[in-house]
Motif scaffolding. Structure first.
Motif, PDB file in Angstrom:
ATOM      1  N   VAL A  25       0.861  -1.175   0.000  1.00  0.00           N
ATOM      2  CA  VAL A  25       0.000   0.000   0.000  1.00  0.00           C
ATOM      3  C   VAL A  25       0.899   1.226   0.000  1.00  0.00           C
ATOM      4  O   VAL A  25       1.953   1.225   0.651  1.00  0.00           O
ATOM      5  CB  VAL A  25      -0.977   0.025   1.206  1.00  0.00           C
ATOM      6  CG1 VAL A  25      -0.254   0.147   2.535  1.00  0.00           C
ATOM      7  CG2 VAL A  25      -2.015   1.123   1.045  1.00  0.00           C
ATOM      8  N   GLU A  26       0.506   2.224  -0.772  1.00  0.00           N
ATOM      9  CA  GLU A  26       1.250   3.482  -0.826  1.00  0.00           C
ATOM     10  C   GLU A  26       0.362   4.578  -0.257  1.00  0.00           C
ATOM     11  O   GLU A  26      -0.823   4.663  -0.585  1.00  0.00           O
ATOM     12  CB  GLU A  26       1.681   3.778  -2.255  1.00  0.00           C
ATOM     13  CG  GLU A  26       2.664   2.725  -2.743  1.00  0.00           C
ATOM     14  CD  GLU A  26       3.326   3.058  -4.058  1.00  0.00           C
ATOM     15  OE1 GLU A  26       3.276   4.229  -4.478  1.00  0.00           O
ATOM     16  OE2 GLU A  26       3.911   2.137  -4.649  1.00  0.00           O
ATOM     17  N   LEU A  27       0.948   5.399   0.602  1.00  0.00           N
ATOM     18  CA  LEU A  27       0.207   6.439   1.302  1.00  0.00           C
ATOM     19  C   LEU A  27       0.814   7.807   1.031  1.00  0.00           C
ATOM     20  O   LEU A  27       2.035   7.927   0.890  1.00  0.00           O
ATOM     21  CB  LEU A  27       0.256   6.197   2.820  1.00  0.00           C
ATOM     22  CG  LEU A  27      -0.053   4.794   3.327  1.00  0.00           C
ATOM     23  CD1 LEU A  27       0.257   4.708   4.802  1.00  0.00           C
ATOM     24  CD2 LEU A  27      -1.491   4.445   3.064  1.00  0.00           C
ATOM     25  N   ASP A  28      -0.035   8.807   0.989  1.00  0.00           N
ATOM     26  CA  ASP A  28       0.383  10.204   1.000  1.00  0.00           C
ATOM     27  C   ASP A  28      -0.200  10.800   2.267  1.00  0.00           C
ATOM     28  O   ASP A  28      -1.422  10.895   2.411  1.00  0.00           O
ATOM     29  CB  ASP A  28      -0.134  10.956  -0.226  1.00  0.00           C
ATOM     30  CG  ASP A  28       0.576  10.523  -1.495  1.00  0.00           C
ATOM     31  OD1 ASP A  28       1.810  10.411  -1.461  1.00  0.00           O
ATOM     32  OD2 ASP A  28      -0.103  10.299  -2.518  1.00  0.00           O
ATOM     33  N   CYS A  29       0.672  11.175   3.188  1.00  0.00           N
ATOM     34  CA  CYS A  29       0.255  11.610   4.516  1.00  0.00           C
ATOM     35  C   CYS A  29       0.574  13.088   4.720  1.00  0.00           C
ATOM     36  O   CYS A  29       1.756  13.431   4.683  1.00  0.00           O
ATOM     37  CB  CYS A  29       0.965  10.785   5.581  1.00  0.00           C
ATOM     38  SG  CYS A  29       0.791   9.011   5.311  1.00  0.00           S
ATOM     39  N   PRO A  30      -0.359  13.960   4.991  1.00  0.00           N
ATOM     40  CA  PRO A  30      -1.792  13.720   4.852  1.00  0.00           C
ATOM     41  C   PRO A  30      -2.197  13.725   3.373  1.00  0.00           C
ATOM     42  O   PRO A  30      -1.396  14.142   2.554  1.00  0.00           O
ATOM     43  CB  PRO A  30      -2.400  14.904   5.595  1.00  0.00           C
ATOM     44  CG  PRO A  30      -1.376  15.998   5.518  1.00  0.00           C
ATOM     45  CD  PRO A  30      -0.045  15.319   5.427  1.00  0.00           C
ATOM     46  N   PRO A  31      -3.353  13.270   3.050  1.00  0.00           N
ATOM     47  CA  PRO A  31      -4.509  13.010   3.888  1.00  0.00           C
ATOM     48  C   PRO A  31      -4.528  11.608   4.500  1.00  0.00           C
ATOM     49  O   PRO A  31      -5.274  11.371   5.434  1.00  0.00           O
ATOM     50  CB  PRO A  31      -5.692  13.182   2.936  1.00  0.00           C
ATOM     51  CG  PRO A  31      -5.156  12.722   1.618  1.00  0.00           C
ATOM     52  CD  PRO A  31      -3.700  13.164   1.619  1.00  0.00           C
ATOM     53  N   ASP A  32      -3.739  10.659   3.946  1.00  0.00           N
ATOM     54  CA  ASP A  32      -3.761   9.300   4.490  1.00  0.00           C
ATOM     55  C   ASP A  32      -3.197   9.284   5.906  1.00  0.00           C
ATOM     56  O   ASP A  32      -2.373  10.117   6.273  1.00  0.00           O
ATOM     57  CB  ASP A  32      -2.933   8.357   3.617  1.00  0.00           C
ATOM     58  CG  ASP A  32      -3.526   8.166   2.232  1.00  0.00           C
ATOM     59  OD1 ASP A  32      -4.764   8.124   2.114  1.00  0.00           O
ATOM     60  OD2 ASP A  32      -2.741   8.059   1.279  1.00  0.00           O
ATOM     61  N   ASP A  33      -3.655   8.303   6.687  1.00  0.00           N
ATOM     62  CA  ASP A  33      -3.161   8.111   8.045  1.00  0.00           C
ATOM     63  C   ASP A  33      -3.167   6.620   8.351  1.00  0.00           C
ATOM     64  O   ASP A  33      -3.304   5.806   7.433  1.00  0.00           O
ATOM     65  CB  ASP A  33      -3.981   8.928   9.058  1.00  0.00           C
ATOM     66  CG  ASP A  33      -5.460   8.561   9.063  1.00  0.00           C
ATOM     67  OD1 ASP A  33      -5.839   7.461   8.588  1.00  0.00           O
ATOM     68  OD2 ASP A  33      -6.259   9.379   9.545  1.00  0.00           O
TER      69      ASP A  33
END
Length: 138
Positions: free
Chosen positions: A10-18
């Motif tokens: 899984v790839e996240l962009d934080c924020p908005p992902d948490d």
């Protein structure tokens, strides 16, 4: 590890992902990997959510952070890598210990160490890399 039954990312962009995204990722993994025991699921969820939480809290330093979680499941166990493009960590995971009962923080890495067989941190180029291994408990 040999005889991999599945590699998941899984790839996240934080924020908005948490960390909610990590929980949702693991729900998908468990559906794809029904042979993972409840004990292993709880341990891996604790470890990966704690690591991702620490990365999101500390490595971003006020800017958007790109974070990736890779989890490989095999007949022997599990390997995972949490990597990010944030600031370098100034911590030795091998030295992590639970703080006293009144401490408000500082438990994350110690908890991770309690549920995995190996935890390592490396800075690779411009990325942080947290690697863990856990032997399968059936």
């Amino acid at each position: 590890m040999t005889t991999a039954t599945g590699a998941h990312r899984v790839e996240l962009d934080c924020p908005p992902d948490d960390v909610t995204a990590v929980h949702e990722f693991l729900e998908r993994v468990w559906r794809a990997e029904p042979s993972v025991s409840a004990e292993d699921r709880m341990a891996l969820e604790l470890a990966l959510v704690e690591l991702a939480s620490n990365v999101i809290e500390h490595a971003g330093r006020g800017r958007t952070l790109a974070c990736r979680v890779d989890l490989a499941c095999s007949s022997e166990g599990y390997s995972a890598v949490v990597s990010d493009d944030g600031a370098a960590a100034d911590v030795d995971p091998t030295a992590a210990e639970l703080p006293d009962d009144l401490a408000e923080s500082g438990r994350g890495l110690a908890l991770v160490k309690m549920v995995v067989d190996d935890l390592r941190y490396d800075r690779v180029g411009d990325r942080n890399r947290w690697s863990l291994l856990r032997t399968r408990h059936d």
